[in-house]
Scaffold this motif. Structure first.
Motif, PDB file in Angstrom:
ATOM      1  N   CYS A 140       0.829 -14.350   0.580  1.00  0.00           N
ATOM      2  CA  CYS A 140       0.097 -13.271   0.964  1.00  0.00           C
ATOM      3  C   CYS A 140       0.456 -11.887   0.014  1.00  0.00           C
ATOM      4  CB  CYS A 140       0.664 -12.984   2.591  1.00  0.00           C
ATOM      5  SG  CYS A 140       2.119 -12.585   2.752  1.00  0.00           S
ATOM      6  N   VAL A 141       1.649 -12.237  -0.489  1.00  0.00           N
ATOM      7  CA  VAL A 141       1.984 -10.856  -1.365  1.00  0.00           C
ATOM      8  C   VAL A 141       0.900 -10.707  -2.593  1.00  0.00           C
ATOM      9  CG1 VAL A 141       3.621 -10.009  -2.990  1.00  0.00           C
ATOM     10  CG2 VAL A 141       4.425 -10.940  -0.973  1.00  0.00           C
ATOM     11  N   ARG A 142       0.653 -12.083  -3.130  1.00  0.00           N
ATOM     12  CA  ARG A 142      -0.536 -11.920  -3.842  1.00  0.00           C
ATOM     13  C   ARG A 142      -1.956 -11.423  -3.583  1.00  0.00           C
ATOM     14  NH1 ARG A 142      -1.672 -15.263  -8.775  1.00  0.00           N
ATOM     15  NH2 ARG A 142      -4.170 -15.242  -8.814  1.00  0.00           N
ATOM     16  N   ARG A 143      -2.217 -11.744  -2.300  1.00  0.00           N
ATOM     17  CA  ARG A 143      -3.389 -11.541  -1.509  1.00  0.00           C
ATOM     18  C   ARG A 143      -3.379  -9.899  -1.353  1.00  0.00           C
ATOM     19  NH1 ARG A 143      -5.376 -14.400   3.646  1.00  0.00           N
ATOM     20  NH2 ARG A 143      -3.209 -14.675   3.764  1.00  0.00           N
ATOM     21  N   ALA A 144      -2.073  -9.269  -1.100  1.00  0.00           N
ATOM     22  CA  ALA A 144      -2.045  -7.977  -0.753  1.00  0.00           C
ATOM     23  C   ALA A 144      -2.188  -7.062  -2.057  1.00  0.00           C
ATOM     24  CB  ALA A 144      -0.421  -7.437  -0.308  1.00  0.00           C
ATOM     25  N   PHE A 145      -1.962  -7.611  -3.322  1.00  0.00           N
ATOM     26  CA  PHE A 145      -2.276  -7.130  -4.680  1.00  0.00           C
ATOM     27  C   PHE A 145      -3.642  -7.128  -4.772  1.00  0.00           C
ATOM     28  CE2 PHE A 145       1.048  -5.936  -7.756  1.00  0.00           C
ATOM     29  CZ  PHE A 145       2.273  -5.922  -6.571  1.00  0.00           C
ATOM     30  N   GLU A 146      -4.343  -8.156  -4.380  1.00  0.00           N
ATOM     31  CA  GLU A 146      -5.854  -8.342  -4.493  1.00  0.00           C
ATOM     32  C   GLU A 146      -6.330  -7.247  -3.528  1.00  0.00           C
ATOM     33  OE1 GLU A 146      -5.362 -12.721  -5.166  1.00  0.00           O
ATOM     34  OE2 GLU A 146      -6.577 -12.383  -3.203  1.00  0.00           O
ATOM     35  N   ILE A 147      -6.124  -7.242  -2.183  1.00  0.00           N
ATOM     36  CA  ILE A 147      -6.766  -6.390  -1.159  1.00  0.00           C
ATOM     37  C   ILE A 147      -6.454  -4.862  -1.620  1.00  0.00           C
ATOM     38  CG2 ILE A 147      -6.593  -5.846   1.222  1.00  0.00           C
ATOM     39  CD1 ILE A 147      -5.843  -8.467   1.827  1.00  0.00           C
ATOM     40  N   ALA A 148      -5.171  -4.513  -2.244  1.00  0.00           N
ATOM     41  CA  ALA A 148      -5.235  -3.168  -2.564  1.00  0.00           C
ATOM     42  C   ALA A 148      -5.715  -2.650  -3.721  1.00  0.00           C
ATOM     43  CB  ALA A 148      -3.281  -2.958  -2.636  1.00  0.00           C
ATOM     44  N   GLY A 149      -6.492  -3.555  -4.533  1.00  0.00           N
ATOM     45  CA  GLY A 149      -7.184  -3.126  -5.541  1.00  0.00           C
ATOM     46  C   GLY A 149      -6.508  -3.120  -6.930  1.00  0.00           C
ATOM     47  N   LEU A 184       0.722  -1.238  -0.098  1.00  0.00           N
ATOM     48  CA  LEU A 184       0.071  -0.056  -0.167  1.00  0.00           C
ATOM     49  C   LEU A 184       0.783   1.239   0.035  1.00  0.00           C
ATOM     50  CD1 LEU A 184      -2.838  -1.227   2.459  1.00  0.00           C
ATOM     51  CD2 LEU A 184      -3.023  -0.643   0.112  1.00  0.00           C
ATOM     52  N   VAL A 185       1.894   1.244   0.885  1.00  0.00           N
ATOM     53  CA  VAL A 185       2.814   2.440   0.794  1.00  0.00           C
ATOM     54  C   VAL A 185       3.473   2.503  -0.719  1.00  0.00           C
ATOM     55  CG1 VAL A 185       5.030   3.485   1.793  1.00  0.00           C
ATOM     56  CG2 VAL A 185       3.338   2.293   3.219  1.00  0.00           C
ATOM     57  N   ALA A 186       3.965   1.449  -1.195  1.00  0.00           N
ATOM     58  CA  ALA A 186       4.581   1.523  -2.608  1.00  0.00           C
ATOM     59  C   ALA A 186       3.681   2.237  -3.737  1.00  0.00           C
ATOM     60  CB  ALA A 186       4.801   0.148  -2.999  1.00  0.00           C
ATOM     61  N   ALA A 228      -1.524  -7.971 -11.959  1.00  0.00           N
ATOM     62  CA  ALA A 228      -0.529  -6.835 -11.886  1.00  0.00           C
ATOM     63  C   ALA A 228       0.609  -7.330 -11.163  1.00  0.00           C
ATOM     64  CB  ALA A 228      -1.180  -5.853 -11.653  1.00  0.00           C
ATOM     65  N   LEU A 229       0.688  -8.534 -10.490  1.00  0.00           N
ATOM     66  CA  LEU A 229       2.026  -8.964 -10.023  1.00  0.00           C
ATOM     67  C   LEU A 229       2.504  -9.805 -10.935  1.00  0.00           C
ATOM     68  CD1 LEU A 229       3.768  -9.244  -7.545  1.00  0.00           C
ATOM     69  CD2 LEU A 229       2.374 -11.036  -6.635  1.00  0.00           C
TER      70      LEU A 229
END
Ligand SMILES: *Cc1c(COP(=O)(O)O)cnc(C)c1O
Length: 482
Positions: free
Chosen positions: A184-193, A150-152, A198-199
């Motif tokens: 969880c990195v993939r999930r972070a991309f999902e949650i971040a919209g 999210l910061v990125a 895009a990963l």
């Protein structure tokens, strides 16, 4: 209303519980590594919402009989299943004390806030992050990685993205990570919209490290297609084999390509505590953000992870919010800005810092480092023993603290090996001798032994090998009979 009527009776019950807890940890070695919760215990838990009170001692008795024995095994010296911390007796008491204070560490001006700030300051020093970098304790590396992503996103698109969401007409951002990256990195991309498409998932070399040539090619081709590379995620300890990506090289690539470099160092990053292992993490100090867990290799009890962010302004701009009920003052309890809630999706937060602070002070960084070094040595020794034994096959080089292998009895059909080894994993768990887990390495089902356990001794490693061999031989005999 909810306090004891009789404090002395409560004191006696509380002492009893504490004594039992200490015995439980002292005698952990005498119990099976894991045992399944029997139906009778599950049945005892099933009841409708209690409307009437019960004596504390009666509730406690039910806990001791139906819940306490059925741990996930990670406090046991022969738990090798997953990358899970062991915890410590001192950490358990710290958790009790944190609950006693019942601190809400979203912010404000009280002791717990200053303890968390101290833990963050230690973390910053450990990774060579500058004074203006920020950090916050999280539920674990999953949340810490999400915050990094999210910061990125803020750095790439500005904090307006919080109001407008991601507008694909304006910019299509893309991130990069290896195939060995935690889910969880993939999930972070999902949650971040941003969307998991895009990963970009890149291949790895034989040591499961990211292929940086492929990384550069993919960044270039995405850019040529009008996309905007914004984030590279590097691994410091992959979940399957403990591989460490070439962090320094990736930092150079990220800088040149204008990407944020986030390191998922869930367990591996804390190898930085060790004089002898530190060099393997060279370059981590150049990251833009780092996620790691105190509940894995630092053995603070669950749950507590951490994220550090070099660009503190971007970190704040990602989360800081206002509300009349969150008004900050210059003095009094509503002072001491910035508040931790400005760095995380959480508002009410537990006093996670206390168990970390206790653990680091009680044991000192060097003793924790020694436990980490011991685990790395045990993994190396197990890998060597597996490699030397013709009944076993090592499936990946032992990079750090994870050993992936399979049992390969003579005469078995290669097509049967996957099912055989999956069954073997279950039998090892059900035997109570030890816990290992399964994964796939290069399409082959593997037994996975992770060393993240300060209780494990060399004798435990020997018992693990003997246990697997014995159960493997028995299973092979059964297969031969059928
Ligand atoms: C454990 C782990 C995670 C997830 O961390 P949690 O603390 O379980 O949320 C992410 N990445 C790696 C490499 C891990 O080992």
């Amino acid at each position: 209303m909810l306090d004891p009527n009789d404090w002395e009776a409560f004191r006696a019950a509380a002492h009893r519980a504490l004594d039992d807890a200490v015995d439980f940890l002292r005698d952990v070695r005498e119990r099976p590594a894991w045992q399944e919760m029997p139906e009778s215990a599950k049945e005892r838990l099933r009841e409708s919402l209690p409307r009437e009170p019960s004596e504390f001692t009666a509730v406690y008795r039910t806990f001791v009989e139906t819940i306490l024995p059925y741990t996930g095994g990670n406090i046991h010296p022969r738990f090798f299943g997953w990358v899970q911390g062991t915890g410590t007796p001192g950490g358990a008491i710290a958790e009790l004390l944190a609950a006693t204070m019942n601190a809400n560490v979203g912010g404000r001006n009280h002791g717990a806030v200053y303890v968390e700030r101290q833990v963050i300051a230690w973390s910053r020093d450990l990774f060579g992050f500058p004074a203006e970098s920020t950090g916050v304790l999280t539920t674990g590396a999953s949340e810490a990685n999400l915050i990094g992503v999210l910061v990125a996103r803020t750095r790439a698109l500005g904090s307006e993205v919080r109001e407008h969401g991601i507008d694909p007409q304006r910019a299509r951002i893309t991130g990069y990570a290896s195939a060995a990256t935690h889910g969880c990195v993939r999930r972070a991309f999902e949650i971040a919209g941003i969307g998991s498409e895009a990963l970009r998932i890149l291949p790895t070399d034989t040591h499961q490290r990211i292929d940086t040539v492929a990384l550069l090619e993919r960044i270039e081709s995405d850019r040529a297609s009008g996309l905007r590379p914004f984030l590279i995620v590097a691994n410091a300890g992959t979940v399957d084999v403990g591989a460490i990506d070439p962090l320094d090289e990736m930092a150079t690539i990220a800088r040149r390509e204008g990407c944020h470099l986030h390191v998922d160092g869930a367990f591996g990053a804390l190898a930085i505590l060790s004089e002898s292992l530190r060099a393997r993490l060279r370059g981590i100090e150049r990251a833009d953000s780092i996620a790691f867990d105190f509940h894995k290799w630092a053995h603070a009890p669950y749950d507590v992870g951490c994220v550090l962010v070099r660009d503190g302004d971007a970190h704040r701009a990602t989360f800081a919010s206002e509300g009349p009920y969150l008004t900050r003052m210059t003095r009094g309890l509503a002072s001491a800005t910035p508040w931790f809630t400005d760095y995380t999706p959480e508002l009410s937060r537990s006093f996670r810092a206390l168990k970390v602070w206790f653990t680091l002070k009680e044991h000192g960084a060097d003793r924790i480092a020694a436990a980490i070094e011991g685990n790395v040595e045990q993994a190396r020794a197990l890998g060597a023993a597996i490699d030397a034994d013709t009944q076993f096959e090592l499936l990946a080089p032992v990079g750090l603290n994870v050993v992936c292998f399979r049992y390969r009895p003579r005469g078995i059909d290669v097509g049967e090996l996957d099912a055989f080894n999956d069954e073997l994993v279950i039998r090892v768990q059900e035997s109570g001798i030890a816990v290992v887990s399964s994964t796939s390495i290069g399409g082959k089902r593997a037994l996975r032994a992770c060393f993240v356990n300060h209780r494990t001794t060399d004798e435990d490693v020997r018992m693990l090998i003997e246990g697997i061999r014995g159960l493997g031989e028995q299973l092979a005999r059964e297969r031969a009979l059928t």
